[in-house]
Design a protein around this motif. Structure first.
Motif, PDB file in Angstrom:
ATOM      1  N   VAL A 148      46.070  61.679  24.184  1.00 42.61           N
ATOM      2  CA  VAL A 148      46.004  61.271  22.721  1.00 42.61           C
ATOM      3  C   VAL A 148      46.639  59.854  22.388  1.00 42.61           C
ATOM      4  O   VAL A 148      47.539  59.334  22.914  1.00 42.61           O
ATOM      5  N   THR A 149      45.614  59.353  21.890  1.00 43.17           N
ATOM      6  CA  THR A 149      45.828  57.965  21.439  1.00 43.17           C
ATOM      7  C   THR A 149      46.259  57.656  20.054  1.00 43.17           C
ATOM      8  O   THR A 149      45.398  58.372  18.985  1.00 43.17           O
TER       9      THR A 149
ATOM     10  N   ILE B 172      38.343  49.610  24.902  1.00 46.54           N
ATOM     11  CA  ILE B 172      39.829  49.736  24.439  1.00 46.54           C
ATOM     12  C   ILE B 172      40.026  50.490  23.039  1.00 46.54           C
ATOM     13  O   ILE B 172      39.098  50.100  22.137  1.00 46.54           O
ATOM     14  N   SER B 173      40.740  51.555  23.146  1.00 44.51           N
ATOM     15  CA  SER B 173      40.924  52.094  21.680  1.00 44.51           C
ATOM     16  C   SER B 173      42.295  51.778  21.177  1.00 44.51           C
ATOM     17  O   SER B 173      43.222  52.037  21.686  1.00 44.51           O
ATOM     18  N   TRP B 174      42.037  51.074  19.969  1.00 43.59           N
ATOM     19  CA  TRP B 174      43.416  50.662  19.277  1.00 43.59           C
ATOM     20  C   TRP B 174      43.485  51.516  17.938  1.00 43.59           C
ATOM     21  O   TRP B 174      42.643  51.536  17.042  1.00 43.59           O
ATOM     22  N   VAL B 175      44.510  52.353  17.820  1.00 43.99           N
ATOM     23  CA  VAL B 175      44.500  53.491  16.837  1.00 43.99           C
ATOM     24  C   VAL B 175      45.752  53.172  15.703  1.00 43.99           C
ATOM     25  O   VAL B 175      46.824  53.546  16.411  1.00 43.99           O
ATOM     26  N   PRO B 176      45.808  52.399  14.746  1.00 38.39           N
ATOM     27  CA  PRO B 176      46.867  52.002  14.047  1.00 38.39           C
ATOM     28  C   PRO B 176      47.346  53.110  13.215  1.00 38.39           C
ATOM     29  O   PRO B 176      48.774  53.218  13.091  1.00 38.39           O
TER      30      PRO B 176
ATOM     31  N   ALA C 242      40.886  70.113  13.485  1.00 33.56           N
ATOM     32  CA  ALA C 242      40.887  70.232  12.129  1.00 33.56           C
ATOM     33  C   ALA C 242      42.175  69.959  11.207  1.00 33.56           C
ATOM     34  O   ALA C 242      41.821  69.359   9.848  1.00 33.56           O
ATOM     35  N   ASP C 243      43.048  69.876  11.854  1.00 31.16           N
ATOM     36  CA  ASP C 243      44.301  69.495  11.080  1.00 31.16           C
ATOM     37  C   ASP C 243      44.678  68.351  11.385  1.00 31.16           C
ATOM     38  O   ASP C 243      45.916  67.664  10.905  1.00 31.16           O
ATOM     39  N   ASP C 244      43.952  67.624  11.980  1.00 34.21           N
ATOM     40  CA  ASP C 244      44.262  65.970  12.144  1.00 34.21           C
ATOM     41  C   ASP C 244      43.767  65.098  10.803  1.00 34.21           C
ATOM     42  O   ASP C 244      42.855  65.523  10.132  1.00 34.21           O
ATOM     43  N   PRO C 245      44.540  64.172  10.580  1.00 33.05           N
ATOM     44  CA  PRO C 245      44.186  63.411   9.573  1.00 33.05           C
ATOM     45  C   PRO C 245      42.885  62.739   9.908  1.00 33.05           C
ATOM     46  O   PRO C 245      42.398  62.440  11.080  1.00 33.05           O
ATOM     47  N   PRO C 246      42.136  62.000   8.787  1.00 32.92           N
ATOM     48  CA  PRO C 246      40.893  61.120   9.046  1.00 32.92           C
ATOM     49  C   PRO C 246      41.269  60.077   9.940  1.00 32.92           C
ATOM     50  O   PRO C 246      42.347  59.314   9.586  1.00 32.92           O
ATOM     51  N   LEU C 247      40.464  59.765  10.796  1.00 32.36           N
ATOM     52  CA  LEU C 247      40.956  58.724  11.709  1.00 32.36           C
ATOM     53  C   LEU C 247      39.805  57.356  11.597  1.00 32.36           C
ATOM     54  O   LEU C 247      38.778  57.366  11.226  1.00 32.36           O
ATOM     55  N   ARG C 248      40.893  56.169  11.483  1.00 31.50           N
ATOM     56  CA  ARG C 248      39.873  55.007  11.614  1.00 31.50           C
ATOM     57  C   ARG C 248      40.685  54.166  12.685  1.00 31.50           C
ATOM     58  O   ARG C 248      41.750  53.911  12.773  1.00 31.50           O
ATOM     59  N   MET C 249      39.847  53.726  13.539  1.00 36.80           N
ATOM     60  CA  MET C 249      40.234  52.828  14.662  1.00 36.80           C
ATOM     61  C   MET C 249      39.516  51.845  15.266  1.00 36.80           C
ATOM     62  O   MET C 249      38.447  51.897  14.650  1.00 36.80           O
TER      63      MET C 249
ATOM     64  N   GLU D  33      51.181  55.001  18.640  1.00 33.20           N
ATOM     65  CA  GLU D  33      52.468  54.582  19.621  1.00 33.20           C
ATOM     66  C   GLU D  33      51.781  54.435  21.310  1.00 33.20           C
ATOM     67  O   GLU D  33      52.610  54.306  21.964  1.00 33.20           O
ATOM     68  N   HIS D  34      50.564  54.454  21.214  1.00 29.52           N
ATOM     69  CA  HIS D  34      49.824  54.699  22.621  1.00 29.52           C
ATOM     70  C   HIS D  34      48.379  53.713  22.530  1.00 29.52           C
ATOM     71  O   HIS D  34      47.742  53.669  21.487  1.00 29.52           O
ATOM     72  N   LEU D  35      48.044  53.149  23.603  1.00 24.80           N
ATOM     73  CA  LEU D  35      46.784  52.509  24.004  1.00 24.80           C
ATOM     74  C   LEU D  35      46.096  52.993  24.796  1.00 24.80           C
ATOM     75  O   LEU D  35      46.650  53.490  25.889  1.00 24.80           O
ATOM     76  N   MET D  36      44.627  53.159  24.735  1.00 29.27           N
ATOM     77  CA  MET D  36      44.079  53.650  25.925  1.00 29.27           C
ATOM     78  C   MET D  36      42.821  52.512  26.220  1.00 29.27           C
ATOM     79  O   MET D  36      42.317  51.789  25.419  1.00 29.27           O
ATOM     80  N   VAL D  37      42.550  52.203  27.649  1.00 31.04           N
ATOM     81  CA  VAL D  37      41.725  51.276  28.287  1.00 31.04           C
ATOM     82  C   VAL D  37      41.014  52.001  29.029  1.00 31.04           C
ATOM     83  O   VAL D  37      41.510  52.292  30.089  1.00 31.04           O
TER      84      VAL D  37
END
Length: 250
Positions: free
Chosen positions: A90-91, A71-75, A113-120, A94-98
């Motif tokens: 894209v998770t 499960i990917s939980w991306v706050p 490259a233009d995405d923010p740093p990701l912590r999930m 507003e979205h969850l992936m299982v």
């Protein structure tokens, strides 16, 4: 060091089990290790809760998983997923992936490259049986309500919007400073919670960012936010049948 905060409530500091691959870094939390007398690193069907970091312009190339539910939980931020079934997903907050890996599922993850740093958080659940039908679930989740638990996944047949194939329920909550919530509960099941942001207190014991608590038996703590906080919680049937042949979440 892990400690018994009170009878049935076990506190663990930030994990020191980590891997650094440069632009991709992880910290592995093992719920079973909260309890000093528990021999399994997982706790029943909940194998591992992984705090994952991806810098912008990072690719985790195509790779397989088997016999685990992921499960990917991306706050905040975005995690981009492609797989051999042709999904481009894209998770985000507003979205969850299982990913029900079952007998085998290939996927890759990336940030642009233009995405923010990701912590999930990437959560690994042990399924009840080996080589189940593989598949993926992805979709929008309800907006959070301040100071309330949001039920995001549960066992097949539960009222949660997503499912895993064992007895684990997952919730998140965003707490205002000073707000209190009781942990969700199911008779005979235990609870594990993780502080993603902020700091909370449970039965007089402080839990800071990235620390976790395991609640066993009849302990029924109330969690109070010492500052604005985000936390997740799991209800787990400790006696559920489990398999232990997952690619990562063994």
């Amino acid at each position: 060091m892990n400690s018994a905060a009170s009878a049935g409530l076990y506190h663990a500091p930030r994990t020191d089990v980590s891997q650094n691959q440069g632009k991709f870094r992880i910290h592995l939390n093992f719920p079973g290790r909260n309890h000093p007398d528990h021999e399994d690193h997982g706790y029943g069907p909940l194998a591992t809760v992984v705090e994952s970091f991806m810098d912008p312009d990072t690719l985790i190339s195509m790779h397989p998983h088997q016999n685990e539910e992921i499960i990917s939980w991306v706050p905040a931020g975005v995690m981009r997923h492609d797989d051999r079934q042709g999904n481009e997903l894209v998770t985000d907050s507003e979205h969850l992936m299982v990913m029900n890996a079952g007998s085998g599922f290939w996927h890759e993850e990336r940030t642009l490259a233009d995405d923010p740093p990701l912590r999930m958080l990437q959560i690994f659940v042990r399924p009840h049986s080996l080589d189940l039908q593989p598949g993926i679930q992805h979709g929008a989740i309800d907006d959070p309500v301040a100071n309330e638990w949001r039920h995001l996944f549960g066992p097949e047949g539960s009222d949660a919007p997503f499912y895993v194939r064992n007895d684990v329920n997952f919730y998140d909550a965003r707490l205002e400073e000073g707000a209190s919530v009781a942990l969700p509960e199911i008779d005979g099941w235990d609870a594990y919670f993780y502080v993603s942001e902020g700091a909370v207190e449970a039965n007089g014991v402080a839990f800071d960012r990235t620390e976790s608590g395991l609640v066993v038996g009849d302990e029924d703590p109330t969690i109070t936010a010492r500052e604005e906080s985000v936390l997740v919680a799991f209800l787990v049937d400790p006696d559920a049948p489990v398999t232990r042949q997952g690619t990562i979440g063994r």
